[in-house]
Motif scaffolding. Sequence first.
Motif, mmCIF file in Angstrom:
data_model
loop_
_atom_site.group_PDB
_atom_site.id
_atom_site.type_symbol
_atom_site.label_atom_id
_atom_site.label_comp_id
_atom_site.label_asym_id
_atom_site.label_seq_id
_atom_site.Cartn_x
_atom_site.Cartn_y
_atom_site.Cartn_z
ATOM 1 N N ILE A 10 1.058 -1.138 -0.030
ATOM 2 C CA ILE A 10 -0.071 -0.087 -0.022
ATOM 3 C C ILE A 10 0.720 1.181 0.030
ATOM 4 C CG2 ILE A 10 -1.804 1.139 1.286
ATOM 5 C CD1 ILE A 10 -2.846 -1.530 0.278
ATOM 6 N N ASP A 11 0.559 2.036 -0.834
ATOM 7 C CA ASP A 11 1.447 3.307 -0.755
ATOM 8 C C ASP A 11 0.359 4.678 -1.094
ATOM 9 O OD1 ASP A 11 2.579 5.810 -1.782
ATOM 10 O OD2 ASP A 11 3.688 4.763 -3.462
ATOM 11 N N ILE A 12 -0.035 5.450 0.054
ATOM 12 C CA ILE A 12 -0.809 6.433 -0.078
ATOM 13 C C ILE A 12 -0.472 7.871 0.483
ATOM 14 C CG2 ILE A 12 -2.895 4.775 0.505
ATOM 15 C CD1 ILE A 12 -2.906 5.721 3.313
ATOM 16 N N PRO A 13 -1.011 8.842 -0.249
ATOM 17 C CA PRO A 13 -0.696 10.130 0.214
ATOM 18 C C PRO A 13 -0.781 10.349 1.628
ATOM 19 C CG PRO A 13 -1.605 10.146 -1.785
ATOM 20 C CD PRO A 13 -1.967 8.926 -1.215
ATOM 21 N N TYR A 14 0.107 11.141 2.581
ATOM 22 C CA TYR A 14 -0.341 11.419 3.867
ATOM 23 C C TYR A 14 -1.389 12.375 4.090
ATOM 24 C CZ TYR A 14 0.701 12.726 8.751
ATOM 25 O OH TYR A 14 0.723 13.205 9.982
ATOM 26 N N ARG A 15 -1.391 13.325 3.053
ATOM 27 C CA ARG A 15 -2.378 14.566 3.156
ATOM 28 C C ARG A 15 -3.786 13.992 2.742
ATOM 29 N NH1 ARG A 15 -0.560 19.428 0.124
ATOM 30 N NH2 ARG A 15 -1.867 20.639 1.467
ATOM 31 N N LEU A 16 -3.922 12.852 2.178
ATOM 32 C CA LEU A 16 -5.200 12.257 1.819
ATOM 33 C C LEU A 16 -6.012 11.271 3.004
ATOM 34 C CD1 LEU A 16 -5.135 11.915 -1.710
ATOM 35 C CD2 LEU A 16 -6.010 13.837 -0.615
ATOM 36 N N CYS A 17 -5.250 11.179 4.081
ATOM 37 C CA CYS A 17 -5.569 10.101 5.273
ATOM 38 C C CYS A 17 -5.448 10.573 6.458
ATOM 39 C CB CYS A 17 -4.875 8.754 4.769
ATOM 40 S SG CYS A 17 -3.234 8.789 5.562
ATOM 41 N N SER A 18 -5.904 9.858 7.578
ATOM 42 C CA SER A 18 -5.777 10.225 8.928
ATOM 43 C C SER A 18 -5.175 8.773 9.329
ATOM 44 C CB SER A 18 -6.894 10.618 9.596
ATOM 45 O OG SER A 18 -7.824 9.676 9.854
ATOM 46 N N LEU A 19 -4.154 8.828 10.219
ATOM 47 C CA LEU A 19 -3.623 7.477 10.557
ATOM 48 C C LEU A 19 -4.152 7.323 12.095
ATOM 49 C CD1 LEU A 19 0.052 7.833 9.156
ATOM 50 C CD2 LEU A 19 -1.619 6.317 8.627
ATOM 51 N N GLU A 20 -4.393 6.027 12.461
ATOM 52 C CA GLU A 20 -5.054 5.806 13.820
ATOM 53 C C GLU A 20 -4.474 4.525 14.230
ATOM 54 O OE1 GLU A 20 -9.187 5.259 13.559
ATOM 55 O OE2 GLU A 20 -9.541 7.396 13.170
ATOM 56 N N GLU A 21 -4.242 4.505 15.655
ATOM 57 C CA GLU A 21 -3.593 3.265 16.112
ATOM 58 C C GLU A 21 -4.661 2.534 16.892
ATOM 59 O OE1 GLU A 21 -3.097 2.540 19.571
ATOM 60 O OE2 GLU A 21 -3.007 4.582 20.458
ATOM 61 N N GLY A 22 -4.742 1.331 16.890
ATOM 62 C CA GLY A 22 -5.862 0.606 17.816
ATOM 63 C C GLY A 22 -4.986 -0.778 18.149
ATOM 64 N N GLU A 23 -5.801 -1.522 19.072
ATOM 65 C CA GLU A 23 -5.550 -2.722 19.599
ATOM 66 C C GLU A 23 -6.347 -3.933 18.856
ATOM 67 O OE1 GLU A 23 -4.930 -5.080 23.842
ATOM 68 O OE2 GLU A 23 -6.107 -3.121 23.750
ATOM 69 N N ASN A 24 -5.483 -4.956 18.554
ATOM 70 C CA ASN A 24 -6.011 -6.219 18.027
ATOM 71 C C ASN A 24 -6.612 -7.064 19.211
ATOM 72 O OD1 ASN A 24 -6.106 -6.042 15.306
ATOM 73 N ND2 ASN A 24 -3.948 -6.911 15.127
ATOM 74 N N ASP A 25 -7.173 -8.202 18.721
ATOM 75 C CA ASP A 25 -7.693 -9.223 19.698
ATOM 76 C C ASP A 25 -6.592 -9.744 20.084
ATOM 77 O OD1 ASP A 25 -10.342 -8.368 19.531
ATOM 78 O OD2 ASP A 25 -10.756 -10.014 18.098
ATOM 79 N N GLY A 26 -5.312 -9.973 19.384
ATOM 80 C CA GLY A 26 -4.205 -10.796 19.713
ATOM 81 C C GLY A 26 -3.193 -10.055 20.668
ATOM 82 N N GLY A 27 -3.693 -8.902 21.075
ATOM 83 C CA GLY A 27 -2.683 -8.211 21.950
ATOM 84 C C GLY A 27 -1.709 -7.329 21.025
ATOM 85 N N THR A 28 -1.735 -7.295 19.613
ATOM 86 C CA THR A 28 -0.773 -6.362 19.228
ATOM 87 C C THR A 28 -1.407 -5.187 18.792
ATOM 88 O OG1 THR A 28 -1.408 -7.420 17.241
ATOM 89 C CG2 THR A 28 0.458 -8.305 18.017
ATOM 90 N N TYR A 29 -0.859 -4.192 18.293
ATOM 91 C CA TYR A 29 -1.274 -2.670 18.037
ATOM 92 C C TYR A 29 -1.029 -2.513 16.514
ATOM 93 C CZ TYR A 29 -1.905 -2.300 22.903
ATOM 94 O OH TYR A 29 -2.286 -2.614 24.288
ATOM 95 N N THR A 30 -1.941 -2.003 15.703
ATOM 96 C CA THR A 30 -2.078 -1.793 14.797
ATOM 97 C C THR A 30 -1.945 -0.418 14.035
ATOM 98 O OG1 THR A 30 -4.478 -1.905 14.249
ATOM 99 C CG2 THR A 30 -3.318 -4.114 14.124
ATOM 100 N N ILE A 31 -1.493 0.218 13.231
ATOM 101 C CA ILE A 31 -1.708 1.326 12.499
ATOM 102 C C ILE A 31 -2.679 1.131 11.245
ATOM 103 C CG2 ILE A 31 -0.575 3.403 11.561
ATOM 104 C CD1 ILE A 31 1.589 2.874 13.451
ATOM 105 N N GLU A 32 -3.553 1.832 11.132
ATOM 106 C CA GLU A 32 -4.627 2.092 9.956
ATOM 107 C C GLU A 32 -4.604 3.432 9.490
ATOM 108 O OE1 GLU A 32 -7.468 -1.748 10.922
ATOM 109 O OE2 GLU A 32 -8.037 0.263 11.668
#
Length: 74
Positions: A10-32
């Motif tokens: 995936i390759d997206i322009p920073y200006r066209l998105c917002s980034l969020e972090e969140g917790e997975n069920d497995g105890g890891t943290y994702t950035i979406e």
Amino acid sequence: MRIISQDDRIDIPYRLCSLEEGENDGGTYTIEAVVFTSRIFMGKYETKERAKEILQEIRERYHIGTNFYVMPKE
């Protein structure tokens, strides 16, 4: 600036998105990336602190004019 996902698919322009972090069920943290109404997986990390560090690093790189940012593998 463009942001490239952890798996390099995936390759997206920073200006066209917002980034969020969140917790997975497995105890890891994702950035979406949120683009309009879609959520796009960008990376997975072991701790919340690591995910927050990466988000801060992305902001700093954007402000100094970096052309792209590749999400770290770990």
